[in-house]
Design a protein around this motif. Structure first.
Motif, short mmCIF file in Angstrom:
data_model
loop_
_atom_site.label_atom_id
_atom_site.label_comp_id
_atom_site.label_asym_id
_atom_site.label_seq_id
_atom_site.Cartn_x
_atom_site.Cartn_y
_atom_site.Cartn_z
N ALA A 283 0.83 -1.21 0.00
CA ALA A 283 0.00 0.00 0.00
C ALA A 283 0.87 1.25 0.00
CB ALA A 283 -0.93 0.00 1.20
N GLY A 284 1.98 1.22 0.76
CA GLY A 284 2.90 2.34 0.77
C GLY A 284 3.52 2.58 -0.59
N ASP A 285 3.82 1.49 -1.28
CA ASP A 285 4.36 1.58 -2.64
C ASP A 285 3.35 2.24 -3.57
OD1 ASP A 285 5.61 1.21 -5.06
OD2 ASP A 285 6.15 -0.87 -4.68
N LEU A 286 2.08 1.83 -3.45
CA LEU A 286 1.03 2.41 -4.29
C LEU A 286 0.80 3.88 -3.96
CD1 LEU A 286 -1.55 -0.53 -4.32
CD2 LEU A 286 -0.23 0.32 -6.28
N LEU A 287 0.91 4.23 -2.68
CA LEU A 287 0.75 5.62 -2.28
C LEU A 287 1.81 6.49 -2.96
CD1 LEU A 287 -0.38 7.93 -0.56
CD2 LEU A 287 1.15 7.18 1.29
N GLU A 288 3.05 6.03 -2.94
CA GLU A 288 4.10 6.81 -3.60
C GLU A 288 3.85 6.90 -5.09
OE1 GLU A 288 8.69 7.12 -4.87
OE2 GLU A 288 7.65 5.20 -4.67
N SER A 289 3.40 5.81 -5.71
CA SER A 289 3.09 5.83 -7.14
C SER A 289 1.99 6.84 -7.44
CB SER A 289 2.66 4.42 -7.60
OG SER A 289 3.71 3.49 -7.48
N ALA A 290 1.00 6.90 -6.56
CA ALA A 290 -0.10 7.85 -6.77
C ALA A 290 0.40 9.30 -6.69
CB ALA A 290 -1.19 7.61 -5.73
N ILE A 291 1.30 9.56 -5.74
CA ILE A 291 1.84 10.92 -5.60
C ILE A 291 2.67 11.29 -6.83
CG2 ILE A 291 3.44 12.36 -4.28
CD1 ILE A 291 2.54 10.76 -1.79
N LYS A 292 3.51 10.36 -7.28
CA LYS A 292 4.33 10.64 -8.46
C LYS A 292 3.45 10.85 -9.69
CE LYS A 292 7.07 7.06 -8.21
NZ LYS A 292 8.19 6.13 -8.51
N ARG A 293 2.40 10.06 -9.82
CA ARG A 293 1.50 10.24 -10.96
C ARG A 293 0.76 11.57 -10.86
NH1 ARG A 293 -0.13 7.25 -15.12
NH2 ARG A 293 1.32 5.64 -14.43
N ARG A 294 0.41 11.95 -9.65
CA ARG A 294 -0.27 13.24 -9.45
C ARG A 294 0.59 14.40 -9.92
NH1 ARG A 294 -1.07 17.81 -8.72
NH2 ARG A 294 -2.40 18.89 -7.18
N PHE A 295 1.91 14.29 -9.74
CA PHE A 295 2.82 15.36 -10.13
C PHE A 295 3.61 15.02 -11.40
CE2 PHE A 295 2.03 16.25 -5.67
CZ PHE A 295 1.84 17.62 -5.67
N ASP A 296 3.18 13.95 -12.08
CA ASP A 296 3.78 13.56 -13.36
C ASP A 296 5.29 13.37 -13.26
OD1 ASP A 296 3.71 12.84 -16.03
OD2 ASP A 296 3.98 14.89 -16.75
N VAL A 297 5.71 12.54 -12.27
CA VAL A 297 7.12 12.24 -12.04
C VAL A 297 7.33 10.74 -12.16
CG1 VAL A 297 8.97 12.26 -10.32
CG2 VAL A 297 7.46 14.24 -10.55
#
Length: 280
Positions: A218-232
Motif C-alpha cells: 500500500a505504501g508503494d502504491l501511495l508513492e506511485s499515486a503521488i508521483k502520478r499526481r505530479f507527473d514524475v
C-alpha cells in the motif's frame, strides 16, 4: 515476436538494480545490527533524503522556510527519540509541521509540505523506537526481510505470471499475481526470521508478516499515486537502477509506521510499542 530493442534495456536496468541491492543490502543490515548511533544516523539521513525528494516532487523549494523547518524537525525528532524522549520527539514533529504550514502561508503547497514532514517524521520515529525496543534487532531484521521479500517476489512473480493489473491508473505494471506472490513469500520469510531467532508463536509472527506485507505494498502504491499526481517517473536518481530513496523505502516507511501503530493499539508504550503485541 520478441522486442529486441527493449530487452537489452530491461536487462541493463535489472543488472543495475541487482548491483545496487548487492551493495546497499548488506550495508543496511550491518548498520541495523550495530544499532545505536550508526542506525540513528542512517535513519536520519534516509528520512532527510525522503523528505527532500517529497519536497522536490510536490514543489516545495529546497531552501524555503518550510523546507528548512522540515529538516530541522527531523533532526529534533531523531535527537529527542534517541535521547529517550519519544513523546517529545512526536511533539516536535507536530509543532514543526504546523510551523512549516504557517510559514508556507497555509497554502495548498504548504499542505503538501506538512504531509511530507509528518510522513517522514513518523517513519524516522517508528524505525528508531522499533530498533531500540524489546528485542529490537529481531524486530528490525524481521521488518526489513518482510519488506524486501515483498518487493522482490512481487516483482518477479508479476513478471512471470502477469495477469490482471492491481491498480492500473496508479501503477500500470503491478499485477494481482505479483501482489499475492509478494505477500505469500514475505509471510514465509518473516516466519523464517522468527524461527531462526527462536521466537515463540510463529503463527502470530506469520500473521504480522502478512499484515506488514500488505501495508508495504500500500505504501508503494501511495508513492506511485503521488508521483502520478505530479507527473514524475522516479523520486530522484540517487540509486542506480532504483531511482530515489522514496522509490526504495516507500514500503518500509509504511510498514514501520503500521507496526508501531498496532503495537500502541495493543497496549505498547511509545518507547517500546512492539511489546504490546506480546510476541517477545
Amino acid at each position: 515476436m520478441a522486442e529486441p530493442h527493449q530487452n537489452p534495456k530491461k536487462l541493463s536496468d535489472l543488472r543495475l538494480r541487482f548491483i545496487s541491492a548487492l551493495v546497499l543490502g548488506p550495508l543496511v543490515l550491518l548498520i541495523t545490527y550495530l544499532g545505536n548511533l550508526p542506525f540513528a544516523a542512517l535513519t536520519l539521513v534516509a528520512s532527510g533524503l525522503f523528505l527532500w525528494e517529497w519536497f522536490t516532487i510536490t514543489g516545495t523549494q529546497a531552501k524555503s522556510p518550510s523546507s528548512l523547518t522540515g529538516f530541522a524537525t527531523l533532526f529534533a525528532i531523531g535527537v529527542l527519540t534517541v535521547a529517550g524522549h519519544p513523546d517529545l520527539g512526536l511533539g516536535a514533529m507536530v509543532a514543526g509541521a504546523f510551523i512549516a504550514y504557517a510559514l508556507g502561508g497555509f497554502s495548498k503547497a504548504g499542505r503538501w509540505a506538512i504531509e511530507g514532514i509528518l510522513y517522514s517524521g513518523l517513519a524516522l520515529f517508528s524505525l528508531l523506537v522499533l530498533r531500540e525496543g524489546s528485542n529490537g534487532l529481531l524486530v528490525a531484521f524481521f521488518l526489513l526481510f518482510v519488506v524486501w521479500a515483498t518487493d522482490i517476489f512481487a516483482y518477479f512473480t508479476g513478471r512471470a505470471l502477469g495477469g490482471p493489473k492491481l491498480w492500473p491508473r496508479v501503477s500500470p505494471k503491478k499485477t494481482w499475481s505479483g501482489a499475492i506472490g509478494g505477500l505469500l513469500l514475505a509471510t514465509v520469510f518473516g516466519a523464517g526470521v522468527a524461527f531462526v531467532a527462536n521466537a515463540q508463536d510463529l503463527m502470530l509472527w506469520a500473521l504480522l508478516a502478512a499484515g506488514l506485507s500488505v501495508v508495504s505494498q500500500a505504501g508503494d502504491l501511495l508513492e506511485s499515486a503521488i508521483k502520478r499526481r505530479f507527473d514524475v517517473k522516479d523520486s530522484s536518481k540517487l540509486i542506480p537502477g532504483h531511482g530515489g530513496i522514496m522509490d526504495r523505502i516507500d514500503g518500509l516507511v509504511a510498514a514501520a509506521i503500521f507496526a508501531v501503530l498496532i503495537g500502541l493499539v495493543a497496549g505498547g508504550s511509545l518507547a517500546d510499542p512492539i511489546a504490546g503485541l506480546g510476541l517477545i
